[in-house]
Design a protein around this motif. Structure first.
Motif, PDB file in Angstrom:
ATOM      1  N   GLY A   1       4.320 -48.391  29.223  1.00 28.22           N
ATOM      2  CA  GLY A   1       4.891 -47.429  30.200  1.00 28.22           C
ATOM      3  C   GLY A   1       6.331 -47.949  30.594  1.00 28.22           C
ATOM      4  N   ASN A   2       6.891 -47.447  31.445  1.00 24.60           N
ATOM      5  CA  ASN A   2       8.068 -47.906  32.059  1.00 24.60           C
ATOM      6  C   ASN A   2       7.930 -49.288  32.741  1.00 24.60           C
ATOM      7  OD1 ASN A   2       9.082 -45.415  31.198  1.00 24.60           O
ATOM      8  ND2 ASN A   2       9.117 -44.358  33.178  1.00 24.60           N
ATOM      9  N   SER A   3       6.764 -49.554  33.255  1.00 26.35           N
ATOM     10  CA  SER A   3       6.438 -50.842  34.004  1.00 26.35           C
ATOM     11  C   SER A   3       6.786 -51.856  32.774  1.00 26.35           C
ATOM     12  CB  SER A   3       5.127 -50.716  34.604  1.00 26.35           C
ATOM     13  OG  SER A   3       4.800 -51.921  35.203  1.00 26.35           O
ATOM     14  N   SER A   4       7.339 -53.064  33.382  1.00 35.56           N
ATOM     15  CA  SER A   4       7.281 -54.134  32.342  1.00 35.56           C
ATOM     16  C   SER A   4       6.096 -55.183  32.670  1.00 35.56           C
ATOM     17  CB  SER A   4       8.698 -54.803  32.500  1.00 35.56           C
ATOM     18  OG  SER A   4       8.782 -55.317  33.841  1.00 35.56           O
ATOM     19  N   ARG A   5       5.634 -55.041  33.884  1.00 34.64           N
ATOM     20  CA  ARG A   5       4.584 -55.758  34.098  1.00 34.64           C
ATOM     21  C   ARG A   5       3.355 -54.986  34.613  1.00 34.64           C
ATOM     22  NH1 ARG A   5       6.331 -58.554  39.855  1.00 34.64           N
ATOM     23  NH2 ARG A   5       5.445 -56.949  40.662  1.00 34.64           N
ATOM     24  N   PRO A   6       2.076 -55.651  34.135  1.00 36.47           N
ATOM     25  CA  PRO A   6       0.785 -54.905  34.518  1.00 36.47           C
ATOM     26  C   PRO A   6       0.542 -54.867  36.219  1.00 36.47           C
ATOM     27  CG  PRO A   6       0.315 -56.771  33.500  1.00 36.47           C
ATOM     28  CD  PRO A   6       1.670 -56.929  33.510  1.00 36.47           C
ATOM     29  N   ALA A   7      -0.136 -53.904  36.505  1.00 35.42           N
ATOM     30  CA  ALA A   7      -0.342 -53.869  37.883  1.00 35.42           C
ATOM     31  C   ALA A   7      -1.321 -55.002  38.170  1.00 35.42           C
ATOM     32  CB  ALA A   7      -1.362 -52.488  38.198  1.00 35.42           C
ATOM     33  N   ALA A   8      -0.944 -55.730  39.389  1.00 33.00           N
ATOM     34  CA  ALA A   8      -1.662 -56.893  39.864  1.00 33.00           C
ATOM     35  C   ALA A   8      -3.082 -56.621  40.625  1.00 33.00           C
ATOM     36  CB  ALA A   8      -0.813 -57.581  40.714  1.00 33.00           C
TER      37      ALA A   8
ATOM     38  N   PHE B   1     -15.131 -47.780  52.764  1.00 33.67           N
ATOM     39  CA  PHE B   1     -13.549 -48.245  52.733  1.00 33.67           C
ATOM     40  C   PHE B   1     -12.977 -47.145  51.713  1.00 33.67           C
ATOM     41  CE2 PHE B   1     -15.995 -51.014  49.929  1.00 33.67           C
ATOM     42  CZ  PHE B   1     -15.241 -50.928  48.773  1.00 33.67           C
ATOM     43  N   THR B   2     -11.687 -47.240  51.651  1.00 33.49           N
ATOM     44  CA  THR B   2     -10.917 -46.417  50.814  1.00 33.49           C
ATOM     45  C   THR B   2      -9.730 -47.621  50.591  1.00 33.49           C
ATOM     46  OG1 THR B   2     -11.339 -44.588  51.662  1.00 33.49           O
ATOM     47  CG2 THR B   2      -9.480 -44.520  50.520  1.00 33.49           C
ATOM     48  N   ILE B   3      -9.470 -47.552  49.217  1.00 29.35           N
ATOM     49  CA  ILE B   3      -8.188 -48.450  48.863  1.00 29.35           C
ATOM     50  C   ILE B   3      -7.211 -47.620  48.849  1.00 29.35           C
ATOM     51  CG2 ILE B   3      -7.063 -49.905  47.046  1.00 29.35           C
ATOM     52  CD1 ILE B   3      -9.749 -50.710  48.129  1.00 29.35           C
ATOM     53  N   VAL B   4      -5.983 -48.004  49.477  1.00 24.43           N
ATOM     54  CA  VAL B   4      -4.481 -47.493  49.323  1.00 24.43           C
ATOM     55  C   VAL B   4      -3.667 -48.354  48.868  1.00 24.43           C
ATOM     56  CG1 VAL B   4      -5.083 -45.975  51.543  1.00 24.43           C
ATOM     57  CG2 VAL B   4      -4.170 -48.084  51.814  1.00 24.43           C
ATOM     58  N   CYS B   5      -2.424 -47.907  48.418  1.00 23.37           N
ATOM     59  CA  CYS B   5      -1.342 -48.596  48.071  1.00 23.37           C
ATOM     60  C   CYS B   5      -0.219 -48.345  48.916  1.00 23.37           C
ATOM     61  CB  CYS B   5      -1.142 -48.250  46.598  1.00 23.37           C
ATOM     62  SG  CYS B   5      -2.262 -48.790  45.265  1.00 23.37           S
ATOM     63  N   SER B   6       0.384 -49.651  49.189  1.00 28.26           N
ATOM     64  CA  SER B   6       1.616 -49.524  49.991  1.00 28.26           C
ATOM     65  C   SER B   6       2.685 -50.720  49.154  1.00 28.26           C
ATOM     66  CB  SER B   6       1.256 -49.967  51.263  1.00 28.26           C
ATOM     67  OG  SER B   6       2.648 -50.125  51.983  1.00 28.26           O
ATOM     68  N   GLY B   7       3.669 -50.084  48.693  1.00 30.97           N
ATOM     69  CA  GLY B   7       4.652 -50.965  47.905  1.00 30.97           C
ATOM     70  C   GLY B   7       3.972 -51.851  46.786  1.00 30.97           C
ATOM     71  N   GLY B   8       3.191 -50.976  46.049  1.00 32.17           N
ATOM     72  CA  GLY B   8       2.843 -51.459  44.919  1.00 32.17           C
ATOM     73  C   GLY B   8       1.518 -52.401  45.107  1.00 32.17           C
ATOM     74  N   ARG B   9       1.095 -52.583  46.233  1.00 31.08           N
ATOM     75  CA  ARG B   9       0.197 -53.508  46.610  1.00 31.08           C
ATOM     76  C   ARG B   9      -1.233 -52.947  47.346  1.00 31.08           C
ATOM     77  NH1 ARG B   9       0.309 -59.262  47.955  1.00 31.08           N
ATOM     78  NH2 ARG B   9      -1.088 -59.809  49.790  1.00 31.08           N
ATOM     79  N   PRO B  10      -2.361 -53.115  46.830  1.00 32.78           N
ATOM     80  CA  PRO B  10      -3.525 -52.514  47.335  1.00 32.78           C
ATOM     81  C   PRO B  10      -4.041 -53.222  48.610  1.00 32.78           C
ATOM     82  CG  PRO B  10      -4.173 -53.957  45.459  1.00 32.78           C
ATOM     83  CD  PRO B  10      -2.672 -53.917  45.450  1.00 32.78           C
ATOM     84  N   SER B  11      -4.802 -52.288  49.526  1.00 30.09           N
ATOM     85  CA  SER B  11      -5.167 -52.747  50.692  1.00 30.09           C
ATOM     86  C   SER B  11      -6.217 -51.802  51.093  1.00 30.09           C
ATOM     87  CB  SER B  11      -4.088 -52.611  51.955  1.00 30.09           C
ATOM     88  OG  SER B  11      -3.581 -51.509  51.997  1.00 30.09           O
ATOM     89  N   LEU B  12      -7.073 -52.411  51.995  1.00 36.24           N
ATOM     90  CA  LEU B  12      -8.492 -51.621  52.107  1.00 36.24           C
ATOM     91  C   LEU B  12      -8.440 -51.243  53.574  1.00 36.24           C
ATOM     92  CD1 LEU B  12     -11.752 -52.905  51.069  1.00 36.24           C
ATOM     93  CD2 LEU B  12     -11.328 -52.731  53.556  1.00 36.24           C
ATOM     94  N   VAL B  13      -8.930 -49.595  53.717  1.00 41.01           N
ATOM     95  CA  VAL B  13      -8.943 -48.993  54.975  1.00 41.01           C
ATOM     96  C   VAL B  13     -10.472 -48.719  55.181  1.00 41.01           C
ATOM     97  CG1 VAL B  13      -8.113 -47.081  56.257  1.00 41.01           C
ATOM     98  CG2 VAL B  13      -6.476 -48.186  54.580  1.00 41.01           C
ATOM     99  N   SER B  14     -10.900 -49.017  56.360  1.00 48.40           N
ATOM    100  CA  SER B  14     -12.213 -48.962  56.636  1.00 48.40           C
ATOM    101  C   SER B  14     -12.301 -47.196  57.039  1.00 48.40           C
ATOM    102  CB  SER B  14     -12.732 -49.446  57.757  1.00 48.40           C
ATOM    103  OG  SER B  14     -12.698 -50.838  57.496  1.00 48.40           O
TER     104      SER B  14
END
Length: 148
Positions: A72-79, A134-147
């Motif tokens: 795709g357009n991304s040059s590196r895979p999602a971390a 929990f639910t996983i959310v993305c902020s700035g391409g970085r996953p975080s966990l929300v209870s």
């Protein structure tokens, strides 16, 4: 004592004697194999000499990535990111389609109850009312966990 009793006693004594001799001979054969010079500990000098005689390793090949890169357009895979919770460990990533749970490993005393897309739940094994949702959310391409 009659003759029959004497023969039976002598037979048992002879059999016991032969069994003891066979056991001693067996232990002697096994013991010799276990404690022969070939199995004795090596000195530091012997180890160094044997290591020096080994051929040197050739150049190692570079490991290949286990996951193909997305085209795709991304040059590196999602971390992926490891996120600890009271109920276990969650590995998540932010993909182009949104947040995704890669894997979930329950902690001791918990079991995996639900895993779907960006939501998950661990439940206590002794008490189903002990839940970690929990639910996983993305902020700035970085996953975080929300209870939840």
């Amino acid at each position: 004592m009659n003759r029959r009793t004497l023969l039976v006693t002598a037979g048992w004594a002879g059999a016991a004697f032969l069994a003891v001799l066979a056991g001693i001979a067996g232990i002697g054969v096994l013991g010799a194999g276990l404690t022969s010079a070939g199995n004795s500990p090596r000195s530091e000098a012997q180890v160094a000499r044997e290591l020096a005689e080994l051929p040197s390793p050739g150049p190692s090949a570079r490991p290949t990535p286990s996951e193909p890169r997305p085209s795709g357009n991304s040059s590196r895979p999602a971390a992926s990111r490891t996120l600890p919770t009271r109920g276990g460990t969650v590995v998540a990533r932010c993909a182009s389609t949104g947040p995704r749970i890669v894997s979930m490993s329950p902690a001791q005393g918990f079991a995996l109850h639900e895993q779907e897309g960006d939501e998950g739940e661990f439940r206590g094994t002794s008490d189903n009312h002990d839940r970690v949702r929990f639910t996983i959310v993305c902020s700035g391409g970085r996953p975080s966990l929300v209870s939840r």
